[in-house]
Design a protein around this motif. Structure first.
Motif, PDB file in Angstrom:
ATOM      1  N   UNK A   1       0.564 -13.993 -32.046  1.00 17.30           N
ATOM      2  CA  UNK A   1       0.008 -12.849 -31.572  1.00 17.30           C
ATOM      3  C   UNK A   1       1.098 -11.587 -31.364  1.00 17.30           C
ATOM      4  N   UNK A   2       2.065 -11.966 -30.453  1.00 18.71           N
ATOM      5  CA  UNK A   2       3.108 -11.100 -29.847  1.00 18.71           C
ATOM      6  C   UNK A   2       4.131 -10.716 -31.082  1.00 18.71           C
ATOM      7  N   UNK A   3       4.500 -11.516 -32.114  1.00 16.15           N
ATOM      8  CA  UNK A   3       5.291 -11.374 -33.088  1.00 16.15           C
ATOM      9  C   UNK A   3       4.692 -10.715 -34.156  1.00 16.15           C
ATOM     10  N   UNK A   4       3.429 -10.775 -34.208  1.00 16.42           N
ATOM     11  CA  UNK A   4       2.681  -9.807 -35.343  1.00 16.42           C
ATOM     12  C   UNK A   4       2.667  -8.567 -34.677  1.00 16.42           C
ATOM     13  N   UNK A   5       2.249  -8.308 -33.436  1.00 12.92           N
ATOM     14  CA  UNK A   5       2.132  -6.975 -32.948  1.00 12.92           C
ATOM     15  C   UNK A   5       3.524  -6.177 -32.833  1.00 12.92           C
ATOM     16  N   UNK A   6       4.476  -6.862 -32.706  1.00 10.62           N
ATOM     17  CA  UNK A   6       5.713  -6.245 -32.567  1.00 10.62           C
ATOM     18  C   UNK A   6       6.301  -5.759 -33.941  1.00 10.62           C
ATOM     19  N   UNK A   7       5.964  -6.673 -34.866  1.00  4.51           N
ATOM     20  CA  UNK A   7       6.438  -6.453 -36.465  1.00  4.51           C
ATOM     21  C   UNK A   7       5.284  -5.216 -36.885  1.00  4.51           C
ATOM     22  N   UNK A   8       4.122  -5.242 -36.659  1.00  8.33           N
ATOM     23  CA  UNK A   8       3.161  -4.005 -37.081  1.00  8.33           C
ATOM     24  C   UNK A   8       3.644  -2.821 -36.369  1.00  8.33           C
ATOM     25  N   UNK A   9       4.070  -2.670 -35.185  1.00  3.45           N
ATOM     26  CA  UNK A   9       4.639  -1.561 -34.418  1.00  3.45           C
ATOM     27  C   UNK A   9       5.930  -0.945 -35.201  1.00  3.45           C
ATOM     28  N   UNK A  10       7.033  -1.929 -35.505  1.00  7.10           N
ATOM     29  CA  UNK A  10       8.160  -1.587 -35.874  1.00  7.10           C
ATOM     30  C   UNK A  10       7.882  -0.919 -37.434  1.00  7.10           C
ATOM     31  N   UNK A  11       7.245  -1.827 -38.327  1.00 10.72           N
ATOM     32  CA  UNK A  11       6.968  -1.306 -39.741  1.00 10.72           C
ATOM     33  C   UNK A  11       6.222   0.009 -39.730  1.00 10.72           C
ATOM     34  N   UNK A  12       5.301   0.366 -38.755  1.00  8.26           N
ATOM     35  CA  UNK A  12       4.490   1.304 -38.707  1.00  8.26           C
ATOM     36  C   UNK A  12       5.552   2.673 -38.531  1.00  8.26           C
ATOM     37  N   UNK A  13       6.338   2.532 -37.514  1.00 12.00           N
ATOM     38  CA  UNK A  13       7.093   3.474 -37.233  1.00 12.00           C
ATOM     39  C   UNK A  13       8.312   3.831 -38.339  1.00 12.00           C
TER      40      UNK A  13
ATOM     41  N   UNK B   1      16.322   5.207 -37.402  1.00 11.88           N
ATOM     42  CA  UNK B   1      15.043   4.275 -37.491  1.00 11.88           C
ATOM     43  C   UNK B   1      15.008   3.333 -38.489  1.00 11.88           C
ATOM     44  N   UNK B   2      15.625   3.691 -39.549  1.00 13.94           N
ATOM     45  CA  UNK B   2      15.673   2.583 -40.742  1.00 13.94           C
ATOM     46  C   UNK B   2      16.435   1.537 -40.436  1.00 13.94           C
ATOM     47  N   UNK B   3      17.899   1.776 -39.675  1.00 13.61           N
ATOM     48  CA  UNK B   3      18.812   0.826 -39.407  1.00 13.61           C
ATOM     49  C   UNK B   3      18.351  -0.213 -38.090  1.00 13.61           C
ATOM     50  N   UNK B   4      17.666   0.545 -37.053  1.00 12.53           N
ATOM     51  CA  UNK B   4      17.131  -0.176 -36.114  1.00 12.53           C
ATOM     52  C   UNK B   4      16.125  -1.230 -36.533  1.00 12.53           C
ATOM     53  N   UNK B   5      15.021  -0.505 -37.329  1.00 10.83           N
ATOM     54  CA  UNK B   5      14.184  -1.308 -37.889  1.00 10.83           C
ATOM     55  C   UNK B   5      14.546  -2.677 -38.634  1.00 10.83           C
ATOM     56  N   UNK B   6      15.304  -2.286 -39.617  1.00  9.25           N
ATOM     57  CA  UNK B   6      15.744  -3.590 -40.447  1.00  9.25           C
ATOM     58  C   UNK B   6      16.582  -4.617 -39.608  1.00  9.25           C
ATOM     59  N   UNK B   7      17.396  -4.079 -38.617  1.00 14.17           N
ATOM     60  CA  UNK B   7      17.877  -5.181 -37.937  1.00 14.17           C
ATOM     61  C   UNK B   7      16.823  -5.837 -36.999  1.00 14.17           C
ATOM     62  N   UNK B   8      15.757  -5.190 -36.373  1.00 14.67           N
ATOM     63  CA  UNK B   8      14.842  -6.032 -35.656  1.00 14.67           C
ATOM     64  C   UNK B   8      13.968  -6.913 -36.481  1.00 14.67           C
ATOM     65  N   UNK B   9      13.705  -6.426 -37.708  1.00 17.96           N
ATOM     66  CA  UNK B   9      12.723  -7.337 -38.615  1.00 17.96           C
ATOM     67  C   UNK B   9      13.581  -8.579 -39.135  1.00 17.96           C
ATOM     68  N   UNK B  10      15.039  -8.291 -39.382  1.00 23.35           N
ATOM     69  CA  UNK B  10      15.777  -9.240 -39.961  1.00 23.35           C
ATOM     70  C   UNK B  10      15.899 -10.302 -38.819  1.00 23.35           C
ATOM     71  N   UNK B  11      16.118  -9.972 -37.697  1.00 23.73           N
ATOM     72  CA  UNK B  11      16.185 -11.077 -36.661  1.00 23.73           C
ATOM     73  C   UNK B  11      14.879 -11.891 -36.432  1.00 23.73           C
ATOM     74  N   UNK B  12      13.767 -11.475 -36.936  1.00 27.33           N
ATOM     75  CA  UNK B  12      12.670 -12.258 -36.885  1.00 27.33           C
ATOM     76  C   UNK B  12      12.270 -12.801 -38.344  1.00 27.33           C
ATOM     77  N   UNK B  13      13.514 -13.115 -38.970  1.00 26.00           N
ATOM     78  CA  UNK B  13      13.427 -13.765 -40.264  1.00 26.00           C
ATOM     79  C   UNK B  13      12.584 -15.114 -40.423  1.00 26.00           C
ATOM     80  N   UNK B  14      13.100 -16.095 -39.374  1.00 25.74           N
ATOM     81  CA  UNK B  14      12.452 -17.377 -39.138  1.00 25.74           C
ATOM     82  C   UNK B  14      10.856 -17.005 -38.984  1.00 25.74           C
ATOM     83  N   UNK B  15      10.519 -16.381 -37.980  1.00 29.24           N
ATOM     84  CA  UNK B  15       9.202 -16.133 -37.616  1.00 29.24           C
ATOM     85  C   UNK B  15       8.566 -15.570 -38.724  1.00 29.24           C
ATOM     86  N   UNK B  16       8.952 -14.825 -39.726  1.00 25.42           N
ATOM     87  CA  UNK B  16       8.156 -14.256 -40.857  1.00 25.42           C
ATOM     88  C   UNK B  16       8.189 -15.405 -42.005  1.00 25.42           C
TER      89      UNK B  16
END
Length: 380
Positions: free
Chosen positions: A282-294, A249-264
């Motif tokens: 809206x979409x980016x916030x929703x995805x990031x909230x789901x990933x970080x919550x998991x 979970x940590x590896x997948x989550x870190x990879x996903x949020x790192x891919x959104x670095x520009x959006x962050x």
């Protein structure tokens, strides 16, 4: 010509600003005196060198921490035990069975889980501080920790799902339930940062009250003591299955949020700036909230609620390497892992043979560290 060169520079700056691979930093210069986003380029070689040094520090910390405890273990015994389990010939006399079990079944998974949880919480904190534009945001802002606590307490005290889920499963389901309630409440009014923070506080308070209510219903002092220790966070129950789940979970989550670095980077300056950079806010916030919550749910379900890691580590790393998330996120992961590995080692030996919940030490160490960071930033 000066005008032409100025125009070219401006065009280059604009192109860099629109490129999500180029980090942004706030500098004074807005018409109302507010900060504006400008691109900043850092030496790639220097960043890579610093990150490699951090990884070496993490590796050394893991090795040293494995041998620390109420029963000291030599480096040679650690090496031979791990090598034999991996099918590698290390030479020397075989490690006694009891010592081998201590190293491989207890110490190694405990230290690895501490590293994974520290990395996960630090990355979640960095992401949520950008998404909510709140310097005090941490992984538990969304009420996930409170929901996990309620789930664990219901399983232990009331016995619901004890045979099916266990404490870890109950905590995970409680975390998912709290996050589902959060998203349900947010769905009616959008995902702006203020609503996220306020709704998260409401959900957290609700599940905290439910946890207290269930604990009061229990008449067993031993059960209440055990739950209280779990709520403060402990690595004592670390096992290989929890390590594997948390690692995935940590590896997948870190990879996903790192891919959104520009959006962050864009979200750090607000929704309007992010939208002007082409971010679907809206979409980016929703995805990031789901990933970080998991990520936070898995971490809390595995070890309990450990505070301050997701709050202080991103601020300390941001002070050292800057706010660009392309660099901030991996450095936060390494720093969070090192911090929690050493904090857990301290919790094991400070009052040996009695073990103190690691959450107590993260708070004791986190408060002065956070005050130091604030002072260096000029906020205190």
């Amino acid at each position: 010509m000066p005008g032409a060169s100025g125009s070219a520079a401006g065009a280059g700056s604009t192109a860099a600003l629109l490129d999500p691979s180029v980090p942004l930093e706030p500098v004074p210069g807005g018409t109302d005196g507010a900060p504006v986003a400008v691109p900043v380029r850092r030496s790639t070689a220097r960043v890579v060198l610093l990150f490699a040094a951090g990884c070496v520090v993490l590796l050394v910390s893991v090795v040293v921490s494995v041998r620390i405890g109420s029963t000291p273990v030599g480096y040679g015994d650690v090496l031979r035990s791990v090598a034999s389990r991996l099918g590698i010939e290390a030479g020397g006399a075989p490690v006694p069975r009891l010592l081998d079990s201590l190293v491989w079944e207890l110490r190694v998974p405990r230290v690895l889980l501490a590293a994974l949880v520290g990395a996960s919480l630090a990355v979640c904190g960095a992401v949520l501080q950008a998404v909510t534009r709140n310097a005090l945001a941490d992984p538990y802002l969304l009420g996930v920790s409170s929901g996990a606590s309620t789930g664990a307490v219901v399983v232990v005290v009331l016995g619901f799902g004890a045979q099916t889920f266990g404490v870890t499963g109950g905590a995970f389901l409680g975390a998912l339930l709290s996050f589902g309630l959060l998203m349900l409440l947010l769905g009616h009014g959008g995902l702006d940062s203020v609503r996220i923070v306020l709704t998260g506080v409401v959900v957290a308070q609700l599940f905290t009250a439910l946890t207290s209510l269930v604990l009061m219903a229990s008449g067993d002092a031993d059960v209440v003591r055990a739950i209280t220790q779990w709520l403060l966070g402990s690595m004592a129950s670390a096992r290989w299955d929890a390590v594997l789940v948390c690692a995935a979970v940590t590896a997948a989550g870190c990879a996903l949020v790192w891919g959104a670095s520009g959006a962050l980077d864009g979200l750090s300056f607000g929704s309007d700036t992010a939208a002007s950079l082409g971010v679907e806010v809206r979409r980016t916030r929703g995805v990031l909230l789901v990933v970080t919550s998991l990520m936070a749910a898995v971490a809390v379900a595995a070890v309990g609620a450990i505070g301050f890691v997701g709050l202080i580590v991103p601020h300390g790393v941001r002070f050292l390497v800057g706010p660009a998330h392309r660099v901030l996120l991996p450095f936060s992961a390494v720093a969070g892992a090192v911090f929690l590995v050493w904090t857990d080692a301290l919790a094991r030996v400070a009052f040996a043979p009695r073990e103190v919940p690691v959450g107590v030490f993260t708070a004791l160490l986190g408060v002065p560290l956070f005050l130091w960071v604030l002072r260096r930033r000029g906020d205190l």
